[in-house]
Write an enzyme that holds these catalytic residues in place. Structure first.
Site, PDB file in Angstrom:
ATOM      1  N   ARG A 198       4.999  -8.446   0.578  1.00 13.41           N
ATOM      2  CA  ARG A 198       3.631  -8.833   0.912  1.00 13.41           C
ATOM      3  C   ARG A 198       3.496  -8.894   2.431  1.00 13.41           C
ATOM      4  NH1 ARG A 198      -1.738  -8.789   0.053  1.00 13.41           N
ATOM      5  NH2 ARG A 198      -2.750 -10.553   1.052  1.00 13.41           N
ATOM      6  N   LEU A 199       2.523  -8.166   2.995  1.00 21.13           N
ATOM      7  CA  LEU A 199       2.188  -8.288   4.410  1.00 21.13           C
ATOM      8  C   LEU A 199       1.049  -9.296   4.522  1.00 21.13           C
ATOM      9  CD1 LEU A 199       2.082  -4.526   5.534  1.00 21.13           C
ATOM     10  CD2 LEU A 199       4.049  -5.972   5.017  1.00 21.13           C
ATOM     11  N   GLU A 202      -1.419 -13.837   9.731  1.00 23.59           N
ATOM     12  CA  GLU A 202      -1.635 -15.251  10.029  1.00 23.59           C
ATOM     13  C   GLU A 202      -3.114 -15.633   9.902  1.00 23.59           C
ATOM     14  OE1 GLU A 202      -0.574 -18.179  13.771  1.00 23.59           O
ATOM     15  OE2 GLU A 202      -1.151 -16.106  14.168  1.00 23.59           O
ATOM     16  N   CYS A 216      -7.197 -16.248   2.067  1.00 23.70           N
ATOM     17  CA  CYS A 216      -5.871 -16.111   2.668  1.00 23.70           C
ATOM     18  C   CYS A 216      -4.879 -17.156   2.158  1.00 23.70           C
ATOM     19  CB  CYS A 216      -5.971 -16.202   4.191  1.00 23.70           C
ATOM     20  SG  CYS A 216      -6.992 -14.894   4.911  1.00 23.70           S
ATOM     21  N   GLU A 241      -3.684 -12.821  13.851  1.00 22.62           N
ATOM     22  CA  GLU A 241      -4.824 -13.633  13.418  1.00 22.62           C
ATOM     23  C   GLU A 241      -6.132 -12.859  13.554  1.00 22.62           C
ATOM     24  OE1 GLU A 241      -6.493 -16.981  11.933  1.00 22.62           O
ATOM     25  OE2 GLU A 241      -4.617 -17.499  12.939  1.00 22.62           O
ATOM     26  N   ARG A 243      -7.410 -10.343  11.813  1.00 21.76           N
ATOM     27  CA  ARG A 243      -7.247  -8.888  11.771  1.00 21.76           C
ATOM     28  C   ARG A 243      -6.968  -8.330  13.167  1.00 21.76           C
ATOM     29  NH1 ARG A 243     -11.843  -9.190   8.374  1.00 21.76           N
ATOM     30  NH2 ARG A 243     -13.103  -8.032   9.863  1.00 21.76           N
ATOM     31  N   THR A 263     -18.418  -9.937   7.754  1.00 21.38           N
ATOM     32  CA  THR A 263     -17.219  -9.963   8.586  1.00 21.38           C
ATOM     33  C   THR A 263     -17.036  -8.664   9.368  1.00 21.38           C
ATOM     34  OG1 THR A 263     -14.825 -10.321   8.540  1.00 21.38           O
ATOM     35  CG2 THR A 263     -15.769  -9.196   6.657  1.00 21.38           C
ATOM     36  N   ASP A 275     -10.678  -3.488  12.138  1.00 22.07           N
ATOM     37  CA  ASP A 275      -9.338  -3.995  11.858  1.00 22.07           C
ATOM     38  C   ASP A 275      -8.415  -3.506  12.966  1.00 22.07           C
ATOM     39  OD1 ASP A 275      -6.829  -4.735  10.888  1.00 22.07           O
ATOM     40  OD2 ASP A 275      -7.364  -4.324   8.801  1.00 22.07           O
ATOM     41  N   ARG A 277      -5.215  -4.566  13.487  1.00 17.21           N
ATOM     42  CA  ARG A 277      -3.813  -4.893  13.227  1.00 17.21           C
ATOM     43  C   ARG A 277      -2.907  -3.672  13.373  1.00 17.21           C
ATOM     44  NH1 ARG A 277      -4.583  -7.959   7.586  1.00 17.21           N
ATOM     45  NH2 ARG A 277      -6.110  -6.264   7.394  1.00 17.21           N
ATOM     46  N   THR A 298      -0.549  -5.613  -2.557  1.00 18.79           N
ATOM     47  CA  THR A 298      -1.747  -5.544  -1.719  1.00 18.79           C
ATOM     48  C   THR A 298      -2.901  -4.911  -2.474  1.00 18.79           C
ATOM     49  OG1 THR A 298      -2.600  -4.806   0.438  1.00 18.79           O
ATOM     50  CG2 THR A 298      -1.203  -3.256  -0.760  1.00 18.79           C
TER      51      THR A 298
END
Length: 343
Positions: A198-199, A202, A216, A241, A243, A263, A275, A277, A298
């Site tokens: 699992r990714l 935070e 989350c 944190e 994304r 969002t 996103d 990340r 996921t």
């Protein structure tokens, strides 16, 4: 930059001196730009919100756009331009004029550096004068090196029984410069089969404070139980944190959600990618744990493609869906409808 000091970034065609709007003040702006000539650098997503560019130009929300400086574009106006939280309380003045970006690669790097620092992507800037070289300028290679997942190293590990998975080990990773440590929780004992992985990015508000705006916290705890029940696996807790935009900017996005934006639109109005990340970090962590083939827990296809791009084979995607609550129904619908989550 977070202290409010000017920085310089060198690109392929020159360098820029930059003053971050969020951490500056009116006096520092006068010292930086006494001639009132420094244009304002913002992102394409923010420029589209301000009607300075069209939606096609804003297809890459974190691309650079510059606004010509005028005497009435003072520090307070720059703050209102940079921070969309002020859009309702401080209707925009103008007219503002967008101009071609100076040293485009350095300008794009500045916006990237703002995201890394957790600041609003907005700067006053000066180009390098002809015949004069700005000393001590940050290079694009410096930023790439700082963010390179290959520089991540395993630094320590220890046994850590946790609720739902008492047979667990915690493993810490970091790079030489970054203050953020990424964590792996190895649950159970490797048995030669691909681990269930699992990714988890935070989320202070969800993981620690029990926020109901997202899923989350429940996803984190459900993942620990699912991995334990599968026999063995790894939870990667990534310090990305919001994304990838940081805690403060995530809370700014929350404030925009309170104004009615979802969002995705909140991130774009702030001037960030939807996103930001880097799942290459997760790939590096897994390789250092000796895992090149995984089963990924996921709903997000970008995590699958991100791991594959990082050189990790995803043998299976395992769904990880939890029921919504009245506070996060719209958030989950946005993930399904706008970011391709398989819910």
């Amino acid at each position: 930059m977070r202290r409010g000091w000017p920085i310089a970034i060198r690109g392929a065609e020159g360098a820029l001196s930059l003053l971050a709007v969020e951490t500056a003040d009116a006096q520092r702006l006068v010292e930086f730009d006494p001639q009132i000539a420094a244009p304002l650098l913002i992102s394409a997503g923010r420029a589209a919100t301000l009607k300075l560019t069209n939606q096609r130009d804003a297809a890459v929300p974190d691309a650079p756009v510059m606004i010509a400086r005028r005497p009435w574009l003072d520090f307070d106006t720059a703050v209102a331009l940079a921070d969309p939280q002020h859009d309702l309380s401080r209707p925009m003045k103008g007219p503002f004029r967008a101009t071609p970006a100076l040293v485009p690669d350095a300008a794009a790097a500045a916006l990237r550096l703002a995201r890394i620092a957790g600041l609003l992507p907005a700067f006053f800037l000066h180009p390098e004068a002809p015949g004069r070289r700005i000393p001590d300028a940050i290079t694009l290679a410096d930023i790439e090196s700082h963010q390179d997942p290959a520089r991540l190293r395993l630094v320590t590990r220890a046994r850590l029984p946790v609720a739902g998975a008492e047979d667990s080990e915690i493993v810490a990773f970091r790079t030489p410069e970054s203050p953020d440590e990424h964590i792996a929780l190895v649950i159970g004992q490797p048995d030669g089969t691909p681990p269930l992985v699992r990714l988890h990015s935070e989320c202070l508000t969800g993981d620690v404070l029990g926020s109901l705006k997202c899923d989350c916290g429940p996803q984190l705890h459900a993942a620990i139980h699912a991995i334990a029940e599968s026999g063995w696996g790894i939870l990667l807790y990534l310090r990305q944190e919001g994304r990838g935009i940081g805690l403060v900017n995530k809370l700014r996005a929350y404030a925009l959600q309170d104004q009615g934006f979802d969002t995705v639109d909140a991130n774009i109005r702030l001037g960030f990618a939807i996103d930001a990340r880097d799942f290459g970090v997760a790939g590096q962590m897994l390789r250092q744990l000796g895992q090149q083939r995984v089963r990924l827990l996921t709903n997000n296809p970008d995590k699958v493609s991100g791991l594959v791009a990082a050189g990790v084979e995803v043998a299976e995607r395992v769904p990880h869906q939890l029921p919504p609550n009245p506070h996060n129904e719209r958030y989950l619908a946005t993930k399904r409808d706008r970011t391709g989550h398989q819910l």
